[in-house]
Design an enzyme around this catalytic site. Structure first.
Site, PDB file in Angstrom:
ATOM      1  N   SER A 217       0.724  -1.142   0.047  1.00  0.00           N
ATOM      2  CA  SER A 217       0.174  -0.081   0.040  1.00  0.00           C
ATOM      3  C   SER A 217       0.739   1.402  -0.022  1.00  0.00           C
ATOM      4  CB  SER A 217      -1.087  -0.060   1.208  1.00  0.00           C
ATOM      5  OG  SER A 217      -1.981  -0.713   1.152  1.00  0.00           O
TER       6      SER A 217
ATOM      7  N   LYS B 280       0.096   3.722  -2.801  1.00  0.00           N
ATOM      8  CA  LYS B 280      -1.244   4.846  -2.466  1.00  0.00           C
ATOM      9  C   LYS B 280      -0.589   6.030  -2.390  1.00  0.00           C
ATOM     10  CE  LYS B 280      -4.551   1.902  -0.429  1.00  0.00           C
ATOM     11  NZ  LYS B 280      -4.087   0.390  -0.350  1.00  0.00           N
TER      12      LYS B 280
ATOM     13  N   SER C 149      -6.218   2.905   4.462  1.00  0.00           N
ATOM     14  CA  SER C 149      -5.827   1.926   3.253  1.00  0.00           C
ATOM     15  C   SER C 149      -6.623   1.415   2.597  1.00  0.00           C
ATOM     16  CB  SER C 149      -4.695   0.715   3.774  1.00  0.00           C
ATOM     17  OG  SER C 149      -3.643   0.891   2.893  1.00  0.00           O
TER      18      SER C 149
END
Length: 532
Positions: free
Chosen positions: A96, A99, A358
């Protein structure tokens, strides 16, 4: 006795010589002193690096975390000076941490004040009797928050009302306009994005659960339903199941039985790919708390249309047609009447929710909405050319980011620690940075870092994005040292075994070492680059 003229000259010459010697000697000492002072400052910085390096080596050589691969990079945020690096130009699966790239891209292309518009439209006409002749089309344009979430995000995710709240409000607007009957279909139109339910590198197991919900320009409550299992009162009673929101396009084959009090729950869930029917087997102990399973729907536009049709019918609107989906629009939506419209929260609020908790699907929505400003794309690889062009303007080296999705759920994503630090260094100089920085979890305070680094010197001083997929643990962001000096860092670990927490614990310990050892502000003597 008076000195002779010759001795007087000698005295004057001697005095001048002494003066000149002292002057030049003083200047020479001063010149020598300056590099010594600089070297002293450099030695302090090097000493900090040596101490951090020693602590890092001790942490990362300990099994099982030591069996994996690690990439580390720490920069001074103000000067850009490299304080420590190890494998900073090697590829790692970022999880993640991807992101960070997508949310920066979206803030650049759209701006923090951008708002999504979702509409209910029709080409039909409404008779005085309240009969609407024609279809009603739900037109999605990428809003990730058609749900009951409360904004802005404040420490924890919060909700208000039923999960289908936004759709219920739109159905209410239709009723207020006097619609009593719809002779056409209820259509979910997600053609704003080209069809691509699952990015490359998502695994089949992901697609069952909420974190792997399919991508669509329409997102009804994260494209999920919640199955609640409640055990019976006595052993061998059938457990009860309930689907929320109730929808005709999702069903449960519930084969769960109640076991004796105190017995450990034993549940298995299966679903064939592409099916909206799940089978749940196993046992739950009597008097146990209900168990909630948040599951992904398979066809978001179809699901949203079915949900909207049911909500209209609950309000007394007769619908003679069916609920269906449209993924590719053949006729432009012109000369339509807007029956209802939902305007989203600002993008800055959406970004904060995404990075704090997330949220995978929401990140994919932002990637596509931002890329959509350059027009539609024909293939997934064409979609990813748009953020790639942005990364080049940031100053990230070619091929330092290999991106196959927006969220990092893909196991095909690859980045270098240097690419992440370069992105973060760029971000801190942008007008949208306050929104970006505020979106990052804070160690020991909120988001995915709420329970990590508590009661350590790093608590409250690490603002960073975490990442986690199987065998991968990552964290990258900003650190404020004990003296208030700001650092930019990226710590990436791959090929991790163990039970998962060992690598996360090592990441936390690295953060503590960083805020402690790099607290001193360095002298301005130029950036250094070292490889360890």
């Amino acid at each position: 006795m008076k000195p002779s003229p010759v001795s007087r000259k000698n005295c004057i010459a001697l005095a001048c010589g002494v003066f000149l010697f002292c002057h030049f000697a003083s200047a020479a000492i001063a010149q020598l002193k300056r590099p010594l002072e600089r070297n002293k400052a450099a030695l302090k910085v090097d000493a900090a690096e040596i101490r951090f390096s020693a602590r890092a080596a001790a942490l990362l050589k300990t099994d099982p975390a030591g069996k994996g691969e690690w990439g580390l990079l720490v920069l001074d945020a103000q000067t850009g000076q490299t304080l420590y690096e190890s494998n900073a130009d090697k590829y790692f699966v970022p999880a993640s941490n991807m992101k960070l790239f997508t949310t920066a891209f979206a803030l650049t292309k759209l701006g923090p004040d951008y708002k999504f518009h979702t509409t209910l439209e029709t080409r039909g006409t409404l008779s005085p009797a309240g009969i609407l002749g024609g279809d009603v089309v739900l037109v999605g344009r990428g809003d990730p928050n058609l749900s009951n979430r409360k904004f802005p995000f404040d420490l924890k995710e919060a909700f208000d009302g039923a999960p289908e709240r936004v759709f219920a409000e739109m159905a209410d607007s239709v009723v207020v306009k006097g619609v009593k009957e719809i002779t056409g279909d209820i259509i979910g139109d997600d053609s704003y994005f080209p069809p691509e339910r699952y990015p490359s590198g998502w695994e089949i197991d992901d697609m069952v659960w909420e974190y792997g919900a399919p991508v669509s320009a329409i997102v009804a409550d994260d494209n999920t339903v919640t199955v609640t299992l409640t055990p019976g009162l006595t052993e061998n009673d059938a457990a009860q199941s309930m689907v929320t929101p109730a929808t005709p396009d999702f069903s449960v084959d519930n084969q769960v039985l109640t076991s004796a009090v105190g017995v450990k729950p034993d549940l298995t869930l299966t679903r064939e790919p592409g099916s909206n029917r799940v089978t749940i087997k196993g046992t739950m102990p009597a008097n146990a708390a209900p168990r909630k399973l948040v599951l992904a729907v398979q066809e978001p536009a179809q699901h949203a249309a079915a949900l909207l049709k049911a909500l209209l019918e609950q309000r007394g609107v007769r619908v003679t047609g069916v609920a269906r989906a449209v993924h590719e629009r053949s006729v432009p939506l012109d000369a339509t009447t807007v029956l209802a419209e939902h305007i989203s929260v600002p993008l800055g609020d959406s970004v904060k929710l995404i990075n704090k908790i997330s949220q995978n699907l929401h990140t994919e929505m932002l990637l596509r909405t931002a890329a959509r400003t350059d027009g539609l794309w024909a293939k997934p690889e064409d979609l990813l050319k748009v953020p790639a062009a942005f990364y080049a303007t940031v100053g990230i080296a070619p091929d330092d980011v290999i991106q196959t999705d927006g969220s990092g759920l893909s196991r095909h994503d690859l980045v270098t620690p240097r690419a992440i630090v370069t992105l973060l260094n760029y971000a801190q100089k942008q007008p949208w940075f306050p929104y970006y920085f505020a979106s990052l979890p804070v160690a020991g305070v909120d988001g995915t870092l709420e329970e990590r680094m508590k009661n350590t010197p790093a608590a409250g001083k690490i603002h960073a994005k975490t990442g986690s997929v199987e065998h991968v643990r990552t964290i990258s962001g900003f650190a404020d040292t004990l003296s208030g000096r700001r650092l930019i860092f990226s710590f990436l670990s791959n090929d991790q075994g163990g039970k998962g927490h060992e690598a996360a614990d090592a990441l936390g310990a690295l953060c503590v070492a960083m805020v402690e050892e790099f607290s001193a502000v360095p002298a301005k003597h130029g950036a250094r680059k070292r490889t360890h």
